[in-house]
Design an enzyme around this catalytic site. Sequence first.
Site, PDB file in Angstrom:
ATOM      1  NE  ARG A   1      -4.322  -1.481   0.215  1.00  0.00           N
ATOM      2  CZ  ARG A   1      -4.421  -2.427  -0.643  1.00  0.00           C
ATOM      3  NH1 ARG A   1      -3.702  -2.672  -1.655  1.00  0.00           N
ATOM      4  NH2 ARG A   1      -5.833  -3.150  -0.632  1.00  0.00           N
TER       5      ARG A   1
ATOM      6  CD  GLU B   1      -3.006   3.211  -5.119  1.00  0.00           C
ATOM      7  OE1 GLU B   1      -4.013   2.567  -5.436  1.00  0.00           O
ATOM      8  OE2 GLU B   1      -1.985   2.755  -4.727  1.00  0.00           O
TER       9      GLU B   1
ATOM     10  CG  HIS C   1      -3.387  -0.655  -6.858  1.00  0.00           C
ATOM     11  ND1 HIS C   1      -3.691  -0.192  -5.504  1.00  0.00           N
ATOM     12  CD2 HIS C   1      -3.666  -2.025  -6.524  1.00  0.00           C
ATOM     13  CE1 HIS C   1      -4.016  -1.091  -4.738  1.00  0.00           C
ATOM     14  NE2 HIS C   1      -3.953  -2.061  -5.286  1.00  0.00           N
TER      15      HIS C   1
HETATM   16  C1  8YV Z   1      -7.467  -4.934  -5.774  1.00  0.00           C
HETATM   17  C2  8YV Z   1      -5.804  -5.066  -3.936  1.00  0.00           C
HETATM   18  O1  8YV Z   1      -6.870  -3.953  -6.817  1.00  0.00           O
HETATM   19  O2  8YV Z   1      -6.712  -7.003  -3.162  1.00  0.00           O
HETATM   20  C3  8YV Z   1      -6.310  -5.856  -2.842  1.00  0.00           C
HETATM   21  O3  8YV Z   1      -6.095  -5.541  -1.636  1.00  0.00           O
HETATM   22  O4  8YV Z   1      -5.108  -4.030  -3.692  1.00  0.00           O
HETATM   23  C4  8YV Z   1      -6.043  -5.549  -5.176  1.00  0.00           C
HETATM   24  O5  8YV Z   1      -6.037  -6.591  -5.638  1.00  0.00           O
HETATM   25  C5  8YV Z   1      -8.313  -4.160  -5.152  1.00  0.00           C
HETATM   26  O6  8YV Z   1      -8.667  -4.436  -3.774  1.00  0.00           O
HETATM   27  C6  8YV Z   1      -9.428  -4.289  -6.167  1.00  0.00           C
HETATM   28  O7  8YV Z   1     -10.175  -3.007  -5.823  1.00  0.00           O
END
Ligand code: 8YV
Length: 324
Positions: free
Chosen positions: A232, A261, A279
């Site tokens: 993150r 982001e 991302h």
């Molecule tokens: C996805 C992510 O882009 O799973 C996560 O925590 O950061 C990614 O797999 C996101 O959650 C989808 O919105």
Amino acid sequence: MNRRILQVGPLKPSLAATLTERYDALVLPDDHARAAFLAEHGPSIGAVVTTGRTGVTADLMAQLPSLGAIVNFGVGYDAIDVEEAAARGVLVSHTPDVLTDCVADTAIGLTIDTLRTQSAADRFVRRGDWPATGSYPLARKVSGKRVGILGLGRIGRAIATRFEAFGCPISYHSRREVPGSPYRYAASPAALAADVDVLVLATSGGSSTRHLVDRTVLEALGPEGYLINIARGSVVDQAALVELLLAGGIAGAGLDVYTNEPEVPAELMALDNVVLLPHLASGTVETRAAMEQLTLDNLDRWLADGTVLTPVPEMPSRGAARSR
Ligand code: 8YV
């Protein structure tokens, strides 16, 4: 129990369509219509489906008095106020395991791209610089580099296994030493950074890891060290990172995540020792389909018996205070 489903934030289009068509879900408006919508529908909502990018705040939970579950598409749930959810007896589920391979693959790809400057070399070819300039500058070797992994959870371990195949000595730092781990434990993020060539961030987000990688850690990584972040943006002090990259204080960075982001610091755009991804770590057809299925499986389980299949670690699978 109230069974109305609410979509909060944009979702994968096929998931959003399924929720509307099969579950008759409502979609939370994000404009001036929100207050009236919540006044009308808030009390009937039993479950929210959201993503790690949007999440659910304590304020929104307060307007959903019958909420029983927050079903998250994604493994990271730092955008959900889990403490508030637990206090309200609201279950929170996420999608672990199904995305581990793709996120770990991305970490490896990002490391290779950053050290070998493949994206920059691609730009060199496309600009027509090859015939004009001759050979491309030498890059850095990946195999055998000392790799440090911050956060040895599922994804961190999958990254470590992959780097083992590259002959890389692995060390790690986690909240706790992992019993039986074959990798060397470092007592702090700075101690880890000081001893490696590549520092890979694989920790969860949220307040407990905010700026875990601060200026001190980046300085410990040093001018020969590379930072790879598939965790993150909040884990890194991004302002310090940008400053050190510009000043040659670290050798380079491969980033899939950022503080705010989709904003990416403009200063990084011109740097060929930085690889910038939007991302996308879990973003493959196969993995996103698996995440979608697990999201629906969690929702179905909650509708069937009030539990979820893959609760976040902070809570049991059955809500404690839902009878309240
Ligand atoms: C996805 C992510 O882009 O799973 C996560 O925590 O950061 C990614 O797999 C996101 O959650 C989808 O919105």
